[in-house]
Structure formats: structure tokens, C-alpha cells
Design an enzyme around this catalytic site. Structure first.
Site, short mmCIF file in Angstrom:
data_model
loop_
_atom_site.label_atom_id
_atom_site.label_comp_id
_atom_site.label_asym_id
_atom_site.label_seq_id
_atom_site.Cartn_x
_atom_site.Cartn_y
_atom_site.Cartn_z
N GLY A 1 0.78 -1.36 -0.10
CA GLY A 1 0.16 0.04 0.03
C GLY A 1 0.76 1.26 0.01
O GLY A 1 1.89 1.38 0.59
N ASP B 1 -1.26 4.98 -6.55
CA ASP B 1 0.27 4.91 -6.15
C ASP B 1 0.87 6.12 -6.64
O ASP B 1 2.05 6.38 -6.23
CB ASP B 1 0.92 3.53 -6.86
CG ASP B 1 0.42 2.62 -5.94
OD1 ASP B 1 -0.72 1.99 -6.26
OD2 ASP B 1 1.05 2.07 -4.95
O1 MRU Z 1 0.82 -3.57 -4.89
P1 MRU Z 1 0.03 -3.10 -3.74
O2 MRU Z 1 -1.07 -4.05 -2.87
O3 MRU Z 1 1.10 -2.36 -2.76
O4 MRU Z 1 -1.17 -2.14 -4.43
C1 MRU Z 1 -1.82 -1.15 -3.58
C2 MRU Z 1 -2.56 -0.16 -4.62
O5 MRU Z 1 -2.67 -0.12 -5.73
C3 MRU Z 1 -3.37 0.65 -3.76
O6 MRU Z 1 -4.56 0.94 -4.66
C4 MRU Z 1 -2.62 1.98 -3.67
O7 MRU Z 1 -1.27 1.79 -2.89
C5 MRU Z 1 -3.39 3.12 -2.92
S1 MRU Z 1 -3.78 2.55 -1.22
C6 MRU Z 1 -3.64 3.80 -0.23
#
Ligand code: MRU
Length: 341
Positions: free
Chosen positions: A50, A228
Site C-alpha cells: 500500500g 500509487d
Molecule cells: O501492490 P500493492 O498492494 O501495494 O498495491 C496497492 C494499491 O494499488 C493501492 O490501491 C494504492 O497503494 C493506494 S492505497 C492507499
């Protein structure tokens, strides 16, 4: 360091612990994290994941390393190693930049600890503000849809998109939520479903390829997703599958919102094509693994394409929910994101 508690990271008597998100929801296992290689490995394996959470975890680890007496030179090198742990979420880079500034101060140990604590507290605050702005968009009785996990597990606070949904639920708006399972790593099925149960949010889990049918039937009123990295023109990267949802939402005229703290904006990226997209291991697509073990269904050497994120063009976004307010296309065109430089 103060005792800090979030859903996925905590500090206890100066030491850092990370909740292993690869084992959820079957097992809740906290790992002690004391070294940079441990933190890098946890971030790469998505034990800690996240966008905001990885930035905060990396900085808490640096603060811990400072508190046990690492030199400034070592901490500066470590910051660069942590920066390279995952490439897409800009929160990691931005938080580490704040730590680098702290490490330049005379008493760099105290400054590093204060900086990590401040980043943690700031994220809690940013989440709350996003939740308030986003929840104001939600109408009584709406059916919402979200992708991936954007809740407390992904941040220090209530989350981004899931924080909005959770507040709308707490406000008594009688919402229901469709949770995309989010292949290949099932952050929706494993993590968002788990958080919804903790929060009492009425939800139903769907496979990602069921969202189209629900939209065609008029059973999705509004979509909230996280991000992200957001480029200067409003294009944004989020968990792979977000782009297809946005296309579907556009076709079916379902309002589609991206929810993120202003720290997710990267003005160095003029548009989405400049956002680096992480490619991940083929095994993640050939099967699944987790607390329940490992299941492989594809031929052992099946060639695989496995981008962790995709880019949604600004044209498909109804509104951008930040901690500072909800912005429209006109706001983005007028350069509102420049305030985050
Ligand atoms: O690969 P991850 O599980 O880290 O991906 C997370 C996401 O794509 C979320 O939607 C993103 O980090 C925003 S969350 C606050």
C-alpha cells in the site's frame, strides 16, 4: 520513538513490527523488523504494502536504525536501498526525501525519529480529510465498488478509497460495497474483505471480471479507487485492473473517483506514460500462494506478463479526491495540482 499503532505497522518501546499481509486473513502474524534488508524484503514480498504504508514503514525503520546508533553515512546509504524496494508508489520516495532532510540536521538521530513520527501522524490526518471530502459525494443507499486494498492496512490511518467508503457507512448512508478480488495477489479478496468485516461494512466479493455485468445492470452507483502515483495532468497509476474498471465506468456512465493524499502527486511526471510500472514475478500469475499454501494451475514454465499497476488516463476520471478537496477536470486543467510542488 513513541509507541505508534496502525493496522499494518506499529512501534513498541522503540522497536518496529509489521503485520504480514501475505498471511491475511487466515493468520495475523506480526514480524519484528530491525534491519534494512528485512524491510526491503517485506516490501518486495508485499508483507508490507500500500503506497502510504510502505513509505511510513521504510521511514520508521530508518528512525529505528538511527536510534540504535547507525552513522549518518550508513543511514543515507540505507535510504537509497529502501527507495529502490518498489518503483511505482511515489509516497516511498517522497517520505524518504523528508528523512534525508532530517538526516542532514546536526542531531540527525532525534531529527530522524521526529520526522518518521511526523510522517505517521500526517498520514493519519490526511486519511481523515480525504474520507470527509469523499464521503460527502456518497448518496443514501448507493452501491459502491472498489479495487485492491486502500484501507487501514495500506496507510497509517483509515485509508484512502476505503476510508471514504468506511466513513460513508459510519455516517449511516446505508451503502453496500462490491469488492473486486483483485487478481493476481487478491488484495481485495483477502484484505479489503477482511477490513470490511472488521468495520461492519456490508459488502460482496466479486471476481474482477464481474464488474462489467454489475454496471450494465445498474448495480454500481459510484467507484472509489486509490493511487500509487498521480501525474501532473491527472493520469494516475493504481493496482492493475483499475484502468479496465475506469473504461467500464465511462461506458456505463458510473462516476469514477480516485482518492489519494496530495503526497501521491508527482509533478515530475507530466503524464501517466512517465510513471514507472513495476513488473512482478511470473509465479504470481501461474497460481496463488499465502497462508493456505501454494497452488499452481498454469504449466510450470508458462510465459507471463505481470505488471503490478496500470495507468488510468485523466479523461476517464470523474473527480480527484485529495485531503485538500475534490477536484474536477477544470481544476486540473487550471493547474490545481501545482500547489503540491
Ligand atoms: O501492490 P500493492 O498492494 O501495494 O498495491 C496497492 C494499491 O494499488 C493501492 O490501491 C494504492 O497503494 C493506494 S492505497 C492507499
Amino acid at each position: 520513538m513513541k509507541n505508534l499503532t496502525a493496522l499494518s505497522v506499529k512501534t513498541v518501546q522503540g522497536e518496529l513490527y509489521v503485520l504480514d499481509q501475505t498471511l491475511l486473513p487466515q493468520q495475523q502474524v506480526w514480524h519484528s523488523c530491525k534491519t534494512v534488508p528485512q524491510m526491503v524484503s517485506m516490501i518486495k514480498a508485499l508483507q508490507l504494502r500500500g503506497a502510504p504504508a510502505i513509505g511510513i514503514g521504510a521511514c520508521l525503520l530508518l528512525a529505528y536504525r538511527a536510534s540504535v546508533g547507525d552513522s549518518r553515512e550508513q543511514l543515507l546509504l540505507d535510504a537509497e536501498v529502501l527507495r529502490a524496494a518498489r518503483p511505482t508508489a511515489v509516497n516511498l520516495m517522497n517520505n524518504l526525501d523528508s528523512m534525508l532532510a532530517a538526516l542532514k540536521q546536526t542531531d540527525f538521530t532525534l531529527a530522524a525519529i521526529a520526522c518518521a513520527e511526523q510522517l505517521f501522524a500526517e498520514d493519519v490526518e490526511l486519511c481523515q480529510r480525504m474520507a470527509e471530502h469523499g464521503a460527502a459525494l456518497v448518496q443514501e443507499g448507493e452501491q459502491l465498488l472498489t479495487h485492491c486494498n486502500t484501507g487501514g492496512l495500506a496507510t497509517a490511518g483509515v485509508g484512502t478509497a476505503l476510508g471514504v467508503i468506511s466513513l460513508a457507512h459510519q455516517q449511516g448512508k446505508n451503502i453496500r460495497l462490491w469488492v473486486d478480488e483483485t487478481r493476481p495477489l487478491l488484495q481485495g479478496g483477502r484484505l479489503t474483505a477482511w477490513e470490511c468485516q472488521q468495520l461492519g461494512i456490508p459488502y460482496q466479493l466479486i471476481c474482477d471480471n464481474m464488474a462489467a455485468m454489475l454496471m450494465a445492470r445498474g448495480q454500481v452507483d459510484r467507484i472509489f479507487v486509490g493511487s500509487d502515483r498521480i501525474a501532473a495532468n491527472g493520469d494516475f497509476a493504481n493496482k492493475v485492473g483499475t484502468y479496465s474498471l475506469a473504461v467500464l465506468a465511462h461506458y456505463h456512465k458510473v462516476p469514477f473517483y480516485v482518492v489519494a493524499p496530495h503526497t501521491t502527486v508527482d509533478l515530475a511526471c507530466a503524464d501517466g506514460s512517465a510513471i514507472p510500472i513495476e513488473q512482478r514475478h511470473a509465479d504470481e500469475v501461474r497460481g496463488v500462494s499465502g497462508a493456505f499454501g501454494k497452488t499452481v494451475w498454469a504449466p510450470e514454465q508458462a510465459p507471463v506478463f505481470n505488471p503490478a499497476f496500470d495507468v488510468t488516463p485523466a479523461a476517464l476520471v470523474t473527480g480527484w479526491v485529495f485531503d485538500t478537496g475534490v477536484y474536477s477536470h477544470a481544476d486540473i486543467a487550471a493547474g490545481v495540482l501545482q500547489q503540491f510542488a
